[in-house]
Design an enzyme around this catalytic site. Structure first.
Site: not given
Length: 461
Positions: A306-308
């Site tokens: 997902g969001c890194f």
């Protein structure tokens, strides 16, 4: 024997000695005898070359034959000098100077190398007005590692290490604390009485947002109103604010003592490869040659979580992880931007690439961390947390068959009869680095990246 012939003999013997890679002590006594029999020193002041070493015999003006003042052996890295008043000491001088091992030139580290270093001291300078800095958010003592010019530590530390050679120690160096230099041009004054704000709410230290998005601090408030305005007689009110757009710690520095212990090549398996990939092996061989040959002991792993931002910080904290980067992978467009990836049309997913030492942390542990980060989102399609879209799909992207087997084995334990696992397991493809402001985003935002840190990770700063 004439002076000239004696000098020629000396010249010949010295050259023979210097050109010989195994200079033996007995040669020096012959040189001393030949030199002392000379009534003139025509070779003094001349330079002789031995590999990368230069030998210079200097004139002293002493003794019946002019005397030998000094002999100096020098090359690019070292210079050794010995002094004597008599010709009889030439042998001992030559022995001490010409038997010095020729310096082996070691190249400076280059961007992407794995550096092992020891921070012997890391503290704010004691004589600086800007010595108050926040507690460092990364490890500042003991033996540490980083990938040169790839983040995870202060840029100033990267720059300092890039000038050093293995075994070298630098003491008392000053590096920027990470808040930038103080810029006087970011300090200005405004007439607050012209603003449509309640000035009574503003105090020294209040942070204001300018129309262009810039944040400034109020550092001084001056009331230049006339006496009549204070009594309500209609005179103009004038309130002057001094505003500062610099970070509160701008100009702060650290003093460091550091030793560079080792420089090693980074791994080469950035994408999936098998023993049958001959073309990739040829490319790897070329890169190994460029890096001095040999295999890297470090490995690469790539994860989509997902969001890194949050996932990267979790890996930064894990002992054995040397370097982390965030970027985009598994898509079609070459070198996409963040904005393009966010449209969901490039095929990429946000990903984290990790360089790790398998002697310290196993790939299995890295995969376990990934699944712990995902939790029940393993069962969600193209979604992690509140982030939805193909750019947020989750996956384990293996770089070799061993990694594939581990990933599939661990993922199979999450499958149930009534829940489908949506975490993909695919071959690692080209990884495009995200923009610089995304790299180590949460560390830059004030969250600890120290090894073993256990504070909760706030995914949005």
């Amino acid at each position: 024997m004439t002076a000239t012939s004696s000098s020629n003999i000396i010249f010949f013997v010295i050259l023979l000695l210097l050109c010989c890679s195994s200079c033996r002590v007995q040669h020096h006594s012959n040189i001393a005898h030949a030199w002392s029999s000379s009534s003139s020193a025509t070779n003094i002041g001349r330079s002789y070359y031995w590999g990368s070493t230069t030998l210079l015999l200097a004139h002293s003006g002493k003794g019946s034959g002019g005397g030998l003042a000094s002999a100096t052996a020098a090359n690019d890295k070292e210079c050794t000098t010995a002094t004597t008043d008599t010709y009889d000491d030439v042998a001992s001088i030559l022995q001490s100077l010409t038997t010095t091992t020729t310096t082996t030139h070691k190249p400076l580290p280059k961007s992407g190398d794995i550096l092992t270093f020891t921070l012997l001291r890391f503290q704010p300078p004691t004589d600086s007005k800007n010595s108050i800095v926040l507690e460092p958010l990364f490890d500042t003592s003991g033996t540490l590692q980083l990938r040169l010019h790839h983040g995870n530590y202060l840029p100033g530390l990267h720059q300092l290490l890039s000038t050093m050679m293995p075994g070298e120690t630098i003491v008392g160096s000053t590096i920027d604390a990470g808040y930038g230099s103080y810029n006087p041009q970011l300090v200005f004054q405004i007439d607050a009485s012209q603003l449509q704000v309640d000035t009574s709410l503003v105090k020294i230290g209040t942070v204001l947002a300018m129309g262009n998005g810039m944040e400034v601090r109020v550092t001084k408030i001056e009331d230049e109103s006339s006496a009549g305005s204070r009594t309500g007689n209609g005179h103009d009110e004038k309130l002057i604010w001094t505003l500062d757009g610099n970070h509160p710690l701008a100009g702060a520095t650290y003093e460091v003592d550091v030793r560079l212990d080792a420089v090693e090549m980074a791994p080469l398996d950035w994408e999936y490869s098998s023993s049958a990939d001959d073309d990739e092996e040829e490319d790897d061989d070329k890169e190994k040659e460029d890096n001095g040959g040999g295999e890297s002991k470090y490995k690469v792993a790539t994860f989509g979580l997902g969001c890194f931002w949050g996932g990267e910080l979790a890996y930064q904290r894990l002992p054995g992880v040397v370097s982390t980067s965030v970027g985009y992978t598994q898509g079609e467009k070459v070198n996409p931007s963040y904005e393009e990836v966010c449209t969901g049309t490039t095929g990429h997913t946000e990903a984290i690439q990790v360089i790790y030492d398998p002697n310290v942390v196993t790939y299995r542990s890295l995969v376990h961390l990934a699944f712990n980060r995902l939790g029940d989102d393993i069962y969600k399609h193209n979604q992690v947390g509140n982030d939805r879209g193909t750019q947020y799909r989750h996956g384990i992207y293996y770089h070799n068959e061993e990694q594939r087997q581990v990933a599939e084995e661990l993922l199979s334990s999450y499958a149930t009869a009534d829940k489908e696992v949506f975490t993909e397991v695919k071959q690692a493809k080209i990884f495009y680095m995200a923009e610089d402001y995304h790299q180590q985003y949460l560390l830059k935002g004030g969250q600890s990246a120290k090894k073993g840190a256990s504070e909760s990770i706030r995914c949005y700063g």
